[in-house]
Design an enzyme around this catalytic site. Structure first.
Site, PDB file in Angstrom:
ATOM      1  N   CYS A  93       0.882  -1.172   0.000  1.00 36.87           N
ATOM      2  CA  CYS A  93       0.000   0.000   0.000  1.00 36.87           C
ATOM      3  C   CYS A  93       0.915   1.216   0.000  1.00 36.87           C
ATOM      4  O   CYS A  93       1.572   1.500   0.995  1.00 36.87           O
ATOM      5  CB  CYS A  93      -0.915   0.023   1.217  1.00 36.87           C
ATOM      6  SG  CYS A  93      -1.871   1.550   1.285  1.00 36.87           S
TER       7      CYS A  93
ATOM      8  N   CYS B 147      -0.333   4.203   2.643  1.00 35.60           N
ATOM      9  CA  CYS B 147      -0.009   4.129   4.076  1.00 35.60           C
ATOM     10  C   CYS B 147       0.380   2.709   4.389  1.00 35.60           C
ATOM     11  O   CYS B 147       1.480   2.289   4.122  1.00 35.60           O
ATOM     12  CB  CYS B 147      -1.179   4.611   4.908  1.00 35.60           C
ATOM     13  SG  CYS B 147      -2.756   3.872   4.444  1.00 35.60           S
ATOM     14  N   SER B 148      -0.540   1.931   4.933  1.00 34.56           N
ATOM     15  CA  SER B 148      -0.202   0.541   5.253  1.00 34.56           C
ATOM     16  C   SER B 148      -1.458  -0.313   5.213  1.00 34.56           C
ATOM     17  O   SER B 148      -1.636  -1.187   6.054  1.00 34.56           O
ATOM     18  CB  SER B 148       0.464   0.465   6.611  1.00 34.56           C
ATOM     19  OG  SER B 148      -0.368   1.077   7.575  1.00 34.56           O
ATOM     20  N   CYS B 149      -2.352  -0.070   4.255  1.00 34.29           N
ATOM     21  CA  CYS B 149      -3.569  -0.861   4.121  1.00 34.29           C
ATOM     22  C   CYS B 149      -3.175  -2.332   4.023  1.00 34.29           C
ATOM     23  O   CYS B 149      -2.265  -2.693   3.273  1.00 34.29           O
ATOM     24  CB  CYS B 149      -4.356  -0.432   2.892  1.00 34.29           C
ATOM     25  SG  CYS B 149      -4.973   1.252   3.053  1.00 34.29           S
TER      26      CYS B 149
END
Lengths: 205, 122
Positions: free
Chosen positions: A102, A105-107
């Protein structure tokens, strides 16, 4: 033995300070916080994803459902949940290797893989996984042959991704539970392949 | 401020329900999707100073729709608490060479889920 006091890291102290402020102001209930932490420490983690993968390996009909409609097939095992509401499962084959990132961000599919590892959230992984996936995979120890297509999935919107890794050779006799034990978190992100079980060690003559 | 959010303390039961059920991001659309699988699309060249799910590295690039995911609320406006603006989301495949030039592997591809507002027909 010398007692060494290890000071808490800046980030841990900051989190503690913010938490006590939020609790003091009545914005956060500590019991709610404990419920969430307990869920991610004890109930939710990559073992959930490993169950899905192992079932797909032993049950061709399930695999078909999983690849067609990941969300419903995962719901059959009651493994959907927060941050895994809309799931797409992508299959690794001898021709295709899938990698999840991602860049925003950090999905990450939390209900299925737990909380993302630190490297998944790093700027380096998030930018390099899209620009030079082959090099990134090499650094993870994976040499993807030139005739294999790499598909990078940037899970930037509200769909979350799970890689269905290839089943390793020599695992024909293994039970579903034993197969699940082979599946690692990184294999379900696409930064590793599932290794066959270690052969039983033999005593040196 | 069209979207109201609550400042109320989340209870244990609410947290359990949230972990179990998650948040459904789908919306309702009253029109057919603008693009179909196989269509070529171009990611818009826009530079919003507010939140967006359109990554900079695809802006202006041409890709192919590989799947129509259905209708989802639009994070670009939800993130500002403006409106849900439900719209179609498409899986778009960009060739690695379209994004990164001739040094990228010819067979590799990048898949990104893009909202209708992020795309133009080519």
């Amino acid at each position: 033995m010398v007692h060494t006091h290890r000071p808490e890291s800046d980030i841990a102290l900051r989190v503690k300070a913010i938490e006590s402020l939020l609790v003091e102001k009545g914005i956060v209930d500590p019991a709610t916080l404990d419920t969430i932490i307990d869920a991610y420490e004890h109930r939710i983690g990559p073992h959930n994803g490993a169950r899905i993968v192992a079932k797909a390996w032993v049950d061709p009909d399930y695999k078909q459902r999983l690849l067609t409609d990941g969300t419903s097939a995962i719901a059959e095992l009651n493994l959907t949940g927060f941050s895994s509401e809309h799931m797409i499962v992508v299959e690794n084959t001898p021709q295709v290797h899938n990698l999840i990132v991602c860049t925003l961000c950090s999905c990450y599919p939390w209900a299925i893989l737990g909380l993302p590892p630190t490297w998944y959230k790093s700027f380096a992984y998030r930018s390099r996984a899209v620009i030079e996936p082959r090099k990134v995979l090499q650094e993870f120890g994976l040499d993807i042959p030139d005739d294999v297509e790499i598909r990078v999935w940037d899970s930037n919107a509200d769909l979350r991704y799970l890689v269905l890794p290839e089943r390793p050779a020599g695992t024909e006799g293994l039970s579903e539970a034993a197969l699940a034990g082979l599946v690692t978190r990184n294999a379900m992100i696409g930064t590793a392949q599932v290794q066959p079980p270690e052969p039983p060690s033999t005593l040196a003559a | 401020m069209a979207i109201e959010t609550s400042n109320e303390c989340m209870s244990v039961a609410q947290a359990q329900a949230l972990l179990q059920q998650g948040v459904d991001c789908r919306g309702v659309g009253d029109h057919p999707p603008r693009f179909q699988t196989g269509d070529k699309v171009r990611a818009k060249v826009i530079h919003p100073i507010t939140y967006t799910r359109l990554p900079r590295y695809v802006r202006g690039k041409i890709g192919t729709v590989t799947k129509v995911h259905g209708v989802y609320v639009f994070p670009d406006t939800v993130g500002q608490r403006l409106e849900t603006k439900p719209q179609y989301v498409y899986s778009v495949r960009f060739a690695a060479q379209e994004l990164w030039g001739p040094e990228a592997a010819a067979q590799d591809g990048l898949y990104l889920d893009l909202f209708d507002d992020h795309l133009d027909a080519t």
